[in-house]
Design a protein around this motif. Structure first.
Motif, short mmCIF file in Angstrom:
data_model
loop_
_atom_site.label_atom_id
_atom_site.label_comp_id
_atom_site.label_asym_id
_atom_site.label_seq_id
_atom_site.Cartn_x
_atom_site.Cartn_y
_atom_site.Cartn_z
N TYR A 75 -3.93 6.16 6.99
CA TYR A 75 -2.91 6.88 6.21
C TYR A 75 -3.00 6.57 4.72
O TYR A 75 -2.37 7.26 3.91
N ALA A 76 -3.74 5.54 4.34
CA ALA A 76 -3.87 5.18 2.92
C ALA A 76 -4.78 6.18 2.21
O ALA A 76 -5.82 6.57 2.74
N LEU A 77 -4.36 6.63 1.04
CA LEU A 77 -5.15 7.59 0.27
C LEU A 77 -6.40 6.93 -0.28
O LEU A 77 -6.33 5.86 -0.89
N LYS A 78 -7.53 7.58 -0.08
CA LYS A 78 -8.80 6.98 -0.48
C LYS A 78 -9.07 7.11 -1.98
O LYS A 78 -9.90 6.38 -2.52
N ASP A 79 -8.38 8.06 -2.64
CA ASP A 79 -8.64 8.27 -4.06
C ASP A 79 -7.63 7.55 -4.95
O ASP A 79 -7.53 7.82 -6.14
N ALA A 126 -8.51 -10.28 3.43
CA ALA A 126 -7.97 -9.83 4.72
C ALA A 126 -7.02 -8.65 4.53
O ALA A 126 -7.08 -7.66 5.26
N ILE A 127 -6.16 -8.78 3.52
CA ILE A 127 -5.20 -7.69 3.27
C ILE A 127 -5.92 -6.43 2.81
O ILE A 127 -5.63 -5.32 3.29
N GLN A 128 -6.87 -6.58 1.91
CA GLN A 128 -7.61 -5.42 1.43
C GLN A 128 -8.43 -4.76 2.53
O GLN A 128 -8.60 -3.53 2.56
N ARG A 174 4.28 5.51 -2.80
CA ARG A 174 3.74 4.16 -2.66
C ARG A 174 4.61 3.34 -1.72
O ARG A 174 5.83 3.30 -1.87
N VAL A 175 3.99 2.73 -0.74
CA VAL A 175 4.69 1.85 0.19
C VAL A 175 4.57 0.43 -0.35
O VAL A 175 3.47 -0.12 -0.44
N ASP A 176 5.69 -0.16 -0.75
CA ASP A 176 5.71 -1.52 -1.30
C ASP A 176 6.14 -2.51 -0.24
O ASP A 176 7.20 -2.35 0.37
N MET A 177 5.33 -3.53 -0.02
CA MET A 177 5.62 -4.56 0.97
C MET A 177 5.35 -5.93 0.37
O MET A 177 4.57 -6.07 -0.56
N ALA A 231 4.82 12.19 4.23
CA ALA A 231 4.92 12.37 5.69
C ALA A 231 4.44 11.14 6.44
O ALA A 231 4.85 10.90 7.59
N ASN A 232 3.56 10.34 5.81
CA ASN A 232 2.99 9.17 6.49
C ASN A 232 3.57 7.85 5.98
O ASN A 232 2.96 6.79 6.19
N TYR A 233 4.71 7.91 5.33
CA TYR A 233 5.30 6.69 4.77
C TYR A 233 5.50 5.63 5.85
O TYR A 233 5.02 4.50 5.74
N TRP A 234 6.23 5.99 6.91
CA TRP A 234 6.55 5.00 7.94
C TRP A 234 5.32 4.65 8.77
O TRP A 234 5.18 3.52 9.25
N ASN A 235 4.41 5.61 8.95
CA ASN A 235 3.16 5.29 9.66
C ASN A 235 2.38 4.21 8.93
O ASN A 235 1.85 3.27 9.55
N THR A 236 2.32 4.33 7.60
CA THR A 236 1.63 3.32 6.79
C THR A 236 2.32 1.97 6.88
O THR A 236 1.68 0.92 7.05
N TYR A 237 3.62 2.00 6.76
CA TYR A 237 4.42 0.77 6.77
C TYR A 237 4.20 -0.02 8.07
O TYR A 237 3.90 -1.22 8.04
N TYR A 238 4.29 0.65 9.20
CA TYR A 238 4.15 -0.05 10.48
C TYR A 238 2.70 -0.40 10.78
O TYR A 238 2.43 -1.43 11.40
N TYR A 239 1.76 0.43 10.34
CA TYR A 239 0.35 0.11 10.54
C TYR A 239 -0.01 -1.19 9.81
O TYR A 239 -0.70 -2.06 10.37
N MET A 240 0.43 -1.32 8.58
CA MET A 240 0.12 -2.52 7.81
C MET A 240 0.70 -3.77 8.46
O MET A 240 0.03 -4.80 8.58
N HIS A 241 1.93 -3.69 8.92
CA HIS A 241 2.55 -4.86 9.54
C HIS A 241 1.79 -5.30 10.80
O HIS A 241 1.45 -6.48 10.96
#
Length: 268
Positions: A204-208, A194-196, A175-178, A234-244
């Motif tokens: 990279y977010a898991l759909k399930d 907007a966030i949702q 889980r990526v916590d921000m 493997a996609n932790y940082w990809n998720t983090y930067y995509y969200m920002h």
């Protein structure tokens, strides 16, 4: 000097020991070839069996050392050397070397414990001794990590087996916590939507998995949101930067304003 007697002495030693030396040399060469083929055969069999791949290199190295020691003892016996004395000498030498290399022995023992109890495996993302990286190899004395910026970190197994280790990818998902702060004048439902929406478009977010958007702090100037997105290690940082990046764009499109006072955005 009597060269005749010297010649006779040399010939006598050649007759007496030459055959033994030649035989020991032949046995040593053939033995080395047999050991190489045997270890290769065992390695192939281990690959076909259910033996853990992390343990296989360690077992092959251990068997190779054992076979070579047996070969040396056999050659010593062919030369007429008393093997019991030879074993005693090896034991004494091993004790002296062990005392001199206590740290290396601790690393060896740590490597054995890691391979047996498997707190992590090759390919796992772990945090240990202040470093975060993917386990590239678990060797007898060291564990090799590769950091996200492609640096190689070599950690001694002795301290690694006795210190806390966080296996980030042990469960297969992470889980990526921000935390994001916006101005308190913004509508709560509009901001959460907007966030949702950005989470829904994140590849990279898991759909399930259920992702959280929670109001965590209210001040006269700021409303803060806990955003928790599930993804793979493997996609932790990809998720983090995509969200920002994409939340910044979405906030601008929806007219969601920043707080009047500077509020930092952090990773929890």
């Amino acid at each position: 000097m009597d060269f005749t007697n010297l010649k006779d002495l040399i010939l006598l030693n050649v007759y007496q020991y030459g055959g033994k030396i030649l035989l020991a040399l032949v046995v040593f060469i053939i033995g080395r070839l047999v050991i190489a083929k045997l270890t290769n055969f065992l390695a192939a069999r281990m690959n076909q069996s259910r033996i853990d791949r992390d343990v296989q290199p360690f077992l092959i190295s251990l068997l190779s050392v054992l076979f070579n020691v047996m070969l040396l003892l056999s050659c010593a016996g062919l030369l007429g050397i008393e093997t019991t004395s030879f074993v005693a000498i090896l034991g004494a030498a091993g004790l002296a070397v062990g005392l001199a290399l206590q740290g290396s022995l601790a690393n060896f023992a740590g490597g054995v414990l890691i391979l047996i109890f498997k707190p992590f495996r090759v390919g796992d993302l772990i945090e240990a001794q202040g470093f975060i990286g993917v386990v590239e190899a678990i060797q007898i004395f060291n564990t090799i990590l590769v950091t996200p910026d492609n640096k190689t970190i070599i950690l001694p197994n002795g301290s690694l087996s006795t210190s806390p280790v966080t296996n980030i990818s042990g469960k297969g998902v992470i889980r990526v916590d921000m935390v994001y702060g916006v101005g308190s004048q913004n509508d709560l439902d509009v901001t959460k939507a907007a966030i949702q929406g950005v989470i829904a478009t994140c590849p990279y977010a898991l759909k399930d998995r259920g992702h959280d958007v929670l109001v965590t702090k209210l001040t006269p100037d700021t409303t803060s949101y806990d955003v928790r997105v599930w993804t793979t290690p493997a996609n932790y940082w990809n998720t983090y930067y995509y969200m920002h990046e994409n939340l910044k764009r979405q906030f601008e499109r929806d007219g969601i304003q920043a707080p009047e006072k500077l509020v930092y955005v952090k990773q929890k």
